[in-house]
Each structure stands twice: as structure tokens, then as C-alpha cells.
Motif scaffolding. Structure first.
Motif, PDB file in Angstrom:
ATOM      1  N   ARG A  29     -50.343 -61.241  38.694  1.00 47.78           N
ATOM      2  CA  ARG A  29     -50.594 -60.592  37.670  1.00 47.78           C
ATOM      3  C   ARG A  29     -49.263 -58.985  38.081  1.00 47.78           C
ATOM      4  N   HIS A  32     -45.661 -59.731  38.883  1.00 45.52           N
ATOM      5  CA  HIS A  32     -44.688 -60.156  37.977  1.00 45.52           C
ATOM      6  C   HIS A  32     -44.736 -58.282  36.947  1.00 45.52           C
ATOM      7  N   ALA A  33     -45.512 -57.081  37.017  1.00 52.10           N
ATOM      8  CA  ALA A  33     -45.671 -56.497  36.085  1.00 52.10           C
ATOM      9  C   ALA A  33     -44.691 -55.298  36.903  1.00 52.10           C
ATOM     10  N   ARG A  35     -42.506 -56.282  38.985  1.00 56.46           N
ATOM     11  CA  ARG A  35     -41.274 -56.513  38.952  1.00 56.46           C
ATOM     12  C   ARG A  35     -40.493 -56.417  37.674  1.00 56.46           C
ATOM     13  N   HIS A  36     -41.058 -56.090  36.752  1.00 56.07           N
ATOM     14  CA  HIS A  36     -40.255 -56.246  35.319  1.00 56.07           C
ATOM     15  C   HIS A  36     -40.302 -54.630  35.450  1.00 56.07           C
ATOM     16  N   TRP A  37     -41.377 -53.724  35.710  1.00 54.43           N
ATOM     17  CA  TRP A  37     -40.963 -52.215  35.811  1.00 54.43           C
ATOM     18  C   TRP A  37     -40.013 -51.975  36.599  1.00 54.43           C
ATOM     19  N   ASP A  39     -37.406 -53.871  37.119  1.00 54.52           N
ATOM     20  CA  ASP A  39     -36.320 -54.337  37.425  1.00 54.52           C
ATOM     21  C   ASP A  39     -35.894 -55.231  38.285  1.00 54.52           C
ATOM     22  N   SER A  41     -35.329 -58.964  40.175  1.00 55.33           N
ATOM     23  CA  SER A  41     -35.007 -60.187  40.151  1.00 55.33           C
ATOM     24  C   SER A  41     -35.986 -61.397  41.243  1.00 55.33           C
TER      25      SER A  41
END
Length: 186
Positions: A29, A32-33, A35-37, A39, A41
Motif C-alpha cells: 500500500r 502504491h501511494a 508511486r502516485h504521490w 509521480d 512509473s
């Protein structure tokens, strides 16, 4: 299957700590967080690949059967109490080749892993084996990607370590556990 049996890519052998299923899910988790925060890939390693390397085979070849037997004997001789392992920060580790790693690190919460690494190194030296690594810093790799973030604190991720394992890692395959040794009072 015997070492050197023609698998694609480099096969790695290492002593490691595996997170509990709950800790592996939490790490996923977090990956994934972040990776998004941030930016990014690069894909998260995944719950079946998270680990903390204690000692890795230092050569560009696979160990032979005698060397694997030595590694297993070293695992059997380790006497250490179970401990709590806690990571509370994220950092970027650069690598000589390939993408940098986004990793979780800790301070006082990794002392048990430091001690276990030292015990393994000591047993290997006593067996006449020389390590190729100059330094050790316990960490859990979340993903590989080009990231320039400075280290920052995150919510603590930890688990009680009750065993360590010897892993054979083949790219894009599940880990093969070659040995499993319990810690005392686990």
C-alpha cells in the motif's frame, strides 16, 4: 533444480528477512501511494517480493553445491533472539547499473537486523568465506524508478522477526526458499 541450470537473467542468492503477510500488504500500500504521490512509473515490488537482504552472494556466478552447503551450515549456527524490525523513513538508494531504488529505512528500529547481519558475516568469516560488501544498511525496497526525492519520514512499518531465510531469486519468478532458521524466543 541445480545451480546454473540455464535460467534467464542473473540468479541471486541471499540471506533475508521476509515481512509478515500484514507487513507485506502495508508495504505494498505504501509503495502504491508513494508511486502516485511522487509521480513514478516503476511498479511496486509486490507482496511476494518484499524482503530485507542480510547478506548476498557477492560473485557473478552461482554458488556450487559445496558453497550452498556452507551457507546452510552458517544459517544453522546463528543464535540470536527474535526482534522487532521497524522502518520509519523513505529514501532513494542509487545503484551502479539500473534504476535507483525507493526504499524504506529506519534508525533504532533496525538494530536487530544489524546484529543478525553481523552474526552471519562473522560465521562466514569463521568458515573461511570473504564477503564482497563493504557496508550494510537494512532496508526494504518498494520499487525501482528514477526518483530524486530526499529522505522523508513516513508512518512506521514493522513486524516481529522470528526467522531468517536463504533465498534463490530468479528474475520474474517467485522466490525459492533454500533454508529457513528460527530465531530464539520467536
Amino acid at each position: 533444480m541445480a545451480p546454473g541450470a540455464g535460467f534467464p537473467g542473473r540468479t541471486n542468492y541471499f540471506f533475508a528477512l521476509l515481512p509478515s503477510p500484514l507487513a507485506a500488504a502495508s508495504a505494498d500500500r505504501m509503495a502504491h501511494a508513494l508511486r502516485h504521490w511522487l509521480d513514478l512509473s516503476g511498479p511496486p515490488r509486490g507482496t511476494r517480493k518484499y524482503h530485507v537482504t542480510l547478506w548476498g552472494w557477492p560473485e557473478a556466478r552461482e554458488p556450487d553445491l559445496t558453497e550452498l552447503a556452507l551457507l546452510r551450515r552458517v544459517g544453522q549456527r546463528i543464535r540470536q533472539d527474535a526482534f522487532r524490525l521497524d522502518f520509519d523513513a523513505v529514501a532513494v538508494f542509487t545503484r551502479k547499473a539500473g534504476k535507483p531504488a525507493l526504499v524504506m529505512v529506519g534508525s533504532d528500529g533496525v538494530i536487530g537486523a544489524d546484529r543478525l547481519h553481523e552474526a552471519i558475516e562473522g560465521e562466514l568469516r569463521a568458515s573461511g568465506f570473504r564477503s564482497g560488501r563493504a557496508s550494510f544498511r537494512p532496508h526494504l525496497t518498494l520499487l525501482y524508478d528514477h526518483c530524486r526525492a530526499r529522505a522523508f519520514r513516513v508512518r512506521r512499518l514493522g513486524w516481529r522477526v522470528t526467522e531468517f531465510v536463504l533465498i534463490r531469486s530468479i528474475p520474474r519468478r517467485d522466490y525459492e526458499i533454500l533454508g529457513r532458521w528460527p530465531l530464539r524466543n520467536g
